[in-house]
Scaffold this active site. Structure first.
Site, PDB file in Angstrom:
ATOM      1  N   ASP A  11       0.874  -1.175   0.000  1.00 27.79           N
ATOM      2  CA  ASP A  11       0.000   0.000   0.000  1.00 27.79           C
ATOM      3  C   ASP A  11       0.916   1.232   0.000  1.00 27.79           C
ATOM      4  O   ASP A  11       2.150   1.096  -0.155  1.00 27.79           O
ATOM      5  CB  ASP A  11      -0.992  -0.045   1.177  1.00 27.79           C
ATOM      6  CG  ASP A  11      -0.328   0.179   2.532  1.00 27.79           C
ATOM      7  OD1 ASP A  11       0.922   0.244   2.594  1.00 27.79           O
ATOM      8  OD2 ASP A  11      -1.058   0.277   3.531  1.00 27.79           O
ATOM      9  N   THR A  70       3.223  -1.281   8.801  1.00 21.43           N
ATOM     10  CA  THR A  70       3.658  -2.198   9.863  1.00 21.43           C
ATOM     11  C   THR A  70       3.872  -3.627   9.381  1.00 21.43           C
ATOM     12  O   THR A  70       4.493  -4.428  10.083  1.00 21.43           O
ATOM     13  CB  THR A  70       2.576  -2.277  10.953  1.00 21.43           C
ATOM     14  OG1 THR A  70       1.360  -2.722  10.332  1.00 21.43           O
ATOM     15  CG2 THR A  70       2.350  -0.924  11.616  1.00 21.43           C
ATOM     16  N   GLY A  71       3.290  -3.978   8.260  1.00 16.96           N
ATOM     17  CA  GLY A  71       3.264  -5.375   7.795  1.00 16.96           C
ATOM     18  C   GLY A  71       2.096  -6.141   8.386  1.00 16.96           C
ATOM     19  O   GLY A  71       1.779  -7.250   7.939  1.00 16.96           O
ATOM     20  N   ASN A 102       7.256 -23.378   8.372  1.00 12.38           N
ATOM     21  CA  ASN A 102       5.864 -23.063   7.986  1.00 12.38           C
ATOM     22  C   ASN A 102       5.655 -23.104   6.474  1.00 12.38           C
ATOM     23  O   ASN A 102       4.527 -22.939   6.014  1.00 12.38           O
ATOM     24  CB  ASN A 102       5.439 -21.654   8.457  1.00 12.38           C
ATOM     25  CG  ASN A 102       5.794 -21.361   9.897  1.00 12.38           C
ATOM     26  OD1 ASN A 102       6.482 -20.392  10.201  1.00 12.38           O
ATOM     27  ND2 ASN A 102       5.339 -22.202  10.809  1.00 12.38           N
ATOM     28  N   HIS A 136       6.814 -30.963   9.843  1.00 16.99           N
ATOM     29  CA  HIS A 136       6.266 -29.631   9.563  1.00 16.99           C
ATOM     30  C   HIS A 136       5.157 -29.713   8.507  1.00 16.99           C
ATOM     31  O   HIS A 136       4.204 -28.945   8.543  1.00 16.99           O
ATOM     32  CB  HIS A 136       7.376 -28.683   9.109  1.00 16.99           C
ATOM     33  CG  HIS A 136       8.459 -28.549  10.135  1.00 16.99           C
ATOM     34  ND1 HIS A 136       8.224 -28.034  11.376  1.00 16.99           N
ATOM     35  CD2 HIS A 136       9.773 -28.903  10.106  1.00 16.99           C
ATOM     36  CE1 HIS A 136       9.348 -28.055  12.084  1.00 16.99           C
ATOM     37  NE2 HIS A 136      10.302 -28.590  11.323  1.00 16.99           N
TER      38      HIS A 136
HETATM   39  C1  RB5 Z   1      -1.426   2.966   6.395  1.00 13.11           C
HETATM   40  O1  RB5 Z   1      -1.398   4.200   7.032  1.00 13.11           O
HETATM   41  C2  RB5 Z   1      -1.175   1.842   7.386  1.00 13.11           C
HETATM   42  O2  RB5 Z   1      -2.261   1.726   8.240  1.00 13.11           O
HETATM   43  C3  RB5 Z   1      -0.913   0.559   6.654  1.00 13.11           C
HETATM   44  O3  RB5 Z   1       0.183   0.728   5.809  1.00 13.11           O
HETATM   45  C4  RB5 Z   1      -0.575  -0.654   7.499  1.00 13.11           C
HETATM   46  O4  RB5 Z   1       0.421  -0.371   8.437  1.00 13.11           O
HETATM   47  C5  RB5 Z   1      -1.711  -1.378   8.077  1.00 13.11           C
HETATM   48  O5  RB5 Z   1      -1.550  -2.400   8.769  1.00 13.11           O
END
Ligand code: RB5
Length: 144
Positions: A11, A70-71, A102, A136
């Protein structure tokens, strides 16, 4: 030579790392399929996660990398898809272990959490570690 295909998506929160990691992978000889986003304009991570995971489900390719701030959002979204095992990694030990144990088919990274050099190391280790199978595999079968 048959190049390995890797899908990559982000994103807006992961856009810069997507571009950096894409370059890194192309230099290493991978065939990189970019599923977007294509600018830093705000967008919705579930849409990108859906685009990327569908390619794995359709057997177009085996592995993908998803990046957001954040991932976490990407890993939640990707793991909703049956057959996807997405691993959010912020260290190289986890990157190696999640492939070996995994058989993760999606790697998630947080651009706002880790530095780019660590992200490159995580990507390289994740892509080069083989699944160990055996006990696994039994556990992975239970996830279905
Ligand atoms: C976008 O601002 C942020 O929320 C997105 O990139 C992500 O971290 C969501 O988990």
């Amino acid at each position: 030579m048959n190049k390995e295909k890797i899908a990559i998506g982000s994103d807006h929160g992961g856009f810069e790392y997507k571009e950096e990691i894409k370059k890194h992978l192309v230099e290493k000889g991978y065939d990189v399929i970019d599923v977007g986003t294509f600018s830093k304009e705000s967008c919705d991570y579930p849409v990108i996660a859906q685009n990327l995971t569908q390619k794995i489900i359709d057997n177009e390719l085996e592995k993908g990398i998803l990046i957001c701030g954040t991932g976490i959002g990407m890993s939640i979204a990707a793991n909703k898809v049956k057959g996807i095992r997405a691993a959010l990694c912020g260290d190289t030990f986890s990157a190696r272990a999640t492939r070996a144990h995994n058989n993760s088919n999606v790697l998630c990274l947080g651009e706002r959490v880790i530095g780019i050099e660590l992200a490159f190391d995580i990507v390289d280790i994740w892509l080069s570690t083989e699944f160990e199978g055996g006990r696994h595999q039994r556990r992975i079968d239970m996830l279905q």
